[in-house]
Design a protein around this motif. Sequence first.
Motif, PDB file in Angstrom:
ATOM      1  N   LEU A  38       0.814  -1.210   0.000  1.00 30.08           N
ATOM      2  CA  LEU A  38       0.000   0.000   0.000  1.00 30.08           C
ATOM      3  C   LEU A  38       0.850   1.263   0.000  1.00 30.08           C
ATOM      4  CD1 LEU A  38      -3.105  -0.514   2.317  1.00 30.08           C
ATOM      5  CD2 LEU A  38      -3.050  -0.102  -0.141  1.00 30.08           C
ATOM      6  N   LYS A  39       1.981   1.188   0.667  1.00 32.11           N
ATOM      7  CA  LYS A  39       2.866   2.358   0.714  1.00 32.11           C
ATOM      8  C   LYS A  39       3.431   2.664  -0.665  1.00 32.11           C
ATOM      9  CE  LYS A  39       6.871   4.243   3.179  1.00 32.11           C
ATOM     10  NZ  LYS A  39       7.908   3.983   4.199  1.00 32.11           N
ATOM     11  N   ALA A  40       3.700   1.611  -1.442  1.00 29.22           N
ATOM     12  CA  ALA A  40       4.183   1.809  -2.806  1.00 29.22           C
ATOM     13  C   ALA A  40       3.079   2.454  -3.638  1.00 29.22           C
ATOM     14  CB  ALA A  40       4.593   0.474  -3.413  1.00 29.22           C
ATOM     15  N   SER A  41       3.464   3.242  -4.601  1.00 27.31           N
ATOM     16  CA  SER A  41       2.465   3.856  -5.473  1.00 27.31           C
ATOM     17  C   SER A  41       1.983   2.849  -6.516  1.00 27.31           C
ATOM     18  CB  SER A  41       3.064   5.072  -6.184  1.00 27.31           C
ATOM     19  OG  SER A  41       4.036   4.659  -7.139  1.00 27.31           O
ATOM     20  N   TRP A  42       0.846   3.170  -7.107  1.00 31.51           N
ATOM     21  CA  TRP A  42       0.339   2.337  -8.198  1.00 31.51           C
ATOM     22  C   TRP A  42       1.388   2.216  -9.298  1.00 31.51           C
ATOM     23  CZ3 TRP A  42      -0.809   3.602 -13.360  1.00 31.51           C
ATOM     24  CH2 TRP A  42      -1.564   2.651 -14.061  1.00 31.51           C
ATOM     25  N   GLN A  43       2.062   3.330  -9.603  1.00 31.75           N
ATOM     26  CA  GLN A  43       3.088   3.309 -10.656  1.00 31.75           C
ATOM     27  C   GLN A  43       4.272   2.455 -10.251  1.00 31.75           C
ATOM     28  OE1 GLN A  43       2.605   4.864 -13.765  1.00 31.75           O
ATOM     29  NE2 GLN A  43       4.265   3.428 -14.209  1.00 31.75           N
ATOM     30  N   ASP A  44       4.628   2.454  -8.974  1.00 29.95           N
ATOM     31  CA  ASP A  44       5.704   1.572  -8.502  1.00 29.95           C
ATOM     32  C   ASP A  44       5.365   0.111  -8.792  1.00 29.95           C
ATOM     33  OD1 ASP A  44       7.233   3.658  -7.462  1.00 29.95           O
ATOM     34  OD2 ASP A  44       6.363   3.482  -5.456  1.00 29.95           O
ATOM     35  N   ARG A  45       4.111  -0.245  -8.552  1.00 24.95           N
ATOM     36  CA  ARG A  45       3.690  -1.627  -8.800  1.00 24.95           C
ATOM     37  C   ARG A  45       3.701  -1.930 -10.293  1.00 24.95           C
ATOM     38  NH1 ARG A  45       0.090  -0.090  -4.474  1.00 24.95           N
ATOM     39  NH2 ARG A  45      -1.684   0.235  -5.860  1.00 24.95           N
ATOM     40  N   VAL A  46       3.196  -1.016 -11.090  1.00 29.11           N
ATOM     41  CA  VAL A  46       3.206  -1.202 -12.548  1.00 29.11           C
ATOM     42  C   VAL A  46       4.638  -1.375 -13.047  1.00 29.11           C
ATOM     43  CG1 VAL A  46       2.756  -0.082 -14.768  1.00 29.11           C
ATOM     44  CG2 VAL A  46       1.027  -0.015 -12.976  1.00 29.11           C
ATOM     45  N   ASP A  47       5.542  -0.541 -12.551  1.00 29.35           N
ATOM     46  CA  ASP A  47       6.935  -0.597 -13.007  1.00 29.35           C
ATOM     47  C   ASP A  47       7.584  -1.930 -12.649  1.00 29.35           C
ATOM     48  OD1 ASP A  47       6.659   1.949 -14.003  1.00 29.35           O
ATOM     49  OD2 ASP A  47       7.700   2.937 -12.338  1.00 29.35           O
ATOM     50  N   ALA A  48       7.320  -2.424 -11.439  1.00 30.51           N
ATOM     51  CA  ALA A  48       7.886  -3.715 -11.035  1.00 30.51           C
ATOM     52  C   ALA A  48       7.365  -4.831 -11.931  1.00 30.51           C
ATOM     53  CB  ALA A  48       7.555  -4.002  -9.573  1.00 30.51           C
ATOM     54  N   LEU A  49       6.071  -4.809 -12.222  1.00 31.84           N
ATOM     55  CA  LEU A  49       5.500  -5.819 -13.105  1.00 31.84           C
ATOM     56  C   LEU A  49       6.085  -5.705 -14.512  1.00 31.84           C
ATOM     57  CD1 LEU A  49       1.773  -5.549 -11.960  1.00 31.84           C
ATOM     58  CD2 LEU A  49       3.376  -7.372 -11.396  1.00 31.84           C
ATOM     59  N   GLY A  50       6.296  -4.476 -14.953  1.00 35.60           N
ATOM     60  CA  GLY A  50       6.868  -4.270 -16.278  1.00 35.60           C
ATOM     61  C   GLY A  50       8.277  -4.818 -16.399  1.00 35.60           C
ATOM     62  N   ARG A  51       9.057  -4.694 -15.339  1.00 36.48           N
ATOM     63  CA  ARG A  51      10.435  -5.233 -15.381  1.00 36.48           C
ATOM     64  C   ARG A  51      10.433  -6.744 -15.564  1.00 36.48           C
ATOM     65  NH1 ARG A  51      11.055  -1.227 -11.396  1.00 36.48           N
ATOM     66  NH2 ARG A  51      10.862  -2.703  -9.658  1.00 36.48           N
ATOM     67  N   ALA A  52       9.353  -7.398 -15.176  1.00 31.21           N
ATOM     68  CA  ALA A  52       9.238  -8.848 -15.353  1.00 31.21           C
ATOM     69  C   ALA A  52       8.523  -9.199 -16.662  1.00 31.21           C
ATOM     70  CB  ALA A  52       8.476  -9.454 -14.172  1.00 31.21           C
ATOM     71  N   HIS A  53       8.252  -8.175 -17.479  1.00 33.47           N
ATOM     72  CA  HIS A  53       7.539  -8.370 -18.752  1.00 33.47           C
ATOM     73  C   HIS A  53       6.120  -8.890 -18.532  1.00 33.47           C
ATOM     74  CE1 HIS A  53      11.385  -7.611 -20.627  1.00 33.47           C
ATOM     75  NE2 HIS A  53      11.915  -8.581 -19.907  1.00 33.47           N
ATOM     76  N   TYR A  54       5.546  -8.501 -17.403  1.00 33.46           N
ATOM     77  CA  TYR A  54       4.160  -8.865 -17.074  1.00 33.46           C
ATOM     78  C   TYR A  54       3.263  -7.855 -17.765  1.00 33.46           C
ATOM     79  CZ  TYR A  54       0.472 -10.737 -13.943  1.00 33.46           C
ATOM     80  OH  TYR A  54      -0.643 -11.344 -13.418  1.00 33.46           O
ATOM     81  N   ARG A  55       3.171  -7.975 -19.080  1.00 33.49           N
ATOM     82  CA  ARG A  55       2.461  -6.999 -19.899  1.00 33.49           C
ATOM     83  C   ARG A  55       0.971  -7.330 -19.970  1.00 33.49           C
ATOM     84  NH1 ARG A  55       6.636  -3.527 -19.690  1.00 33.49           N
ATOM     85  NH2 ARG A  55       8.493  -4.325 -20.729  1.00 33.49           N
ATOM     86  N   ARG A  56       0.228  -6.400 -20.521  1.00 31.16           N
ATOM     87  CA  ARG A  56      -1.199  -6.538 -20.785  1.00 31.16           C
ATOM     88  C   ARG A  56      -2.031  -6.464 -19.507  1.00 31.16           C
ATOM     89  NH1 ARG A  56      -4.205 -11.718 -23.672  1.00 31.16           N
ATOM     90  NH2 ARG A  56      -6.327 -10.889 -23.613  1.00 31.16           N
ATOM     91  N   TYR A  57      -1.597  -7.177 -18.463  1.00 34.79           N
ATOM     92  CA  TYR A  57      -2.344  -7.183 -17.209  1.00 34.79           C
ATOM     93  C   TYR A  57      -1.692  -6.308 -16.140  1.00 34.79           C
ATOM     94  CZ  TYR A  57      -4.444 -11.349 -19.322  1.00 34.79           C
ATOM     95  OH  TYR A  57      -5.082 -12.226 -20.169  1.00 34.79           O
ATOM     96  N   ASP A  58      -0.636  -5.566 -16.501  1.00 31.04           N
ATOM     97  CA  ASP A  58       0.142  -4.880 -15.474  1.00 31.04           C
ATOM     98  C   ASP A  58      -0.685  -3.829 -14.729  1.00 31.04           C
ATOM     99  OD1 ASP A  58       0.019  -3.372 -17.780  1.00 31.04           O
ATOM    100  OD2 ASP A  58       2.098  -2.666 -17.687  1.00 31.04           O
TER     101      ASP A  58
END
Length: 203
Positions: free
Chosen positions: A71-91
């Motif tokens: 929760l402390k992390a921002s929504w964009q922080d979570r999106v960026d972490a998922l993006g680094r793993a190539h977790y696309r489309r559902y990020d």
Amino acid sequence: MPRSATVKRLLGQHGRTYADEAGIRLRNTPAPLYRLLTLCVLLSVRIKADIAVAAARELSAAGMRTPQAMLKASWQDRVDALGRAHYRRYDESTATALGNGAEFLLDRYRGDLRRLREEAGGDPERVRGLLREFPRIGPVGADIFSREAQGLWPELRPAFDARARRAAAGLGLPDTPEGLAGLVADDDLPRLAAALVRVGLAK
């Protein structure tokens, strides 16, 4: 091939749980259980398992190992972490689900999934039903959690979902949870379940 040899080969070649692959040392404490829940969220969409596991590692590396940190992390922080793993489309939708799920866990169970277990009162179906109240966790996610957590929570044993049972039948093994449970010690149930799922996915 005798069943014992088939099981030995399964465990030797494919018997790594998804939690272990994601770097989660499962213990019956809040943080590892939350990380397992996060992994189940990531695995609950139509995406390759290795990408979901990589995404779980990225979220952990970014410090999002507890609901408070998520929760402390921002929504964009979570999106960026998922993006680094190539977790696309559902990020983006997954980043939202993770934030909402963390808030729900804190509000409902004070951040501790062991309280969910207590509320279920030893009923595995109740455990799965309560898990499905979390955003993005449906029957598949609840089954994954049960498979992986059955080494910690005995009431979940034996947890072999439909995919694992289909793979077992194809290998000439029993296709019921009870029959499969008779092939290994309790400690190896999560590994056998994961191995069967991996074989099923490979096919």
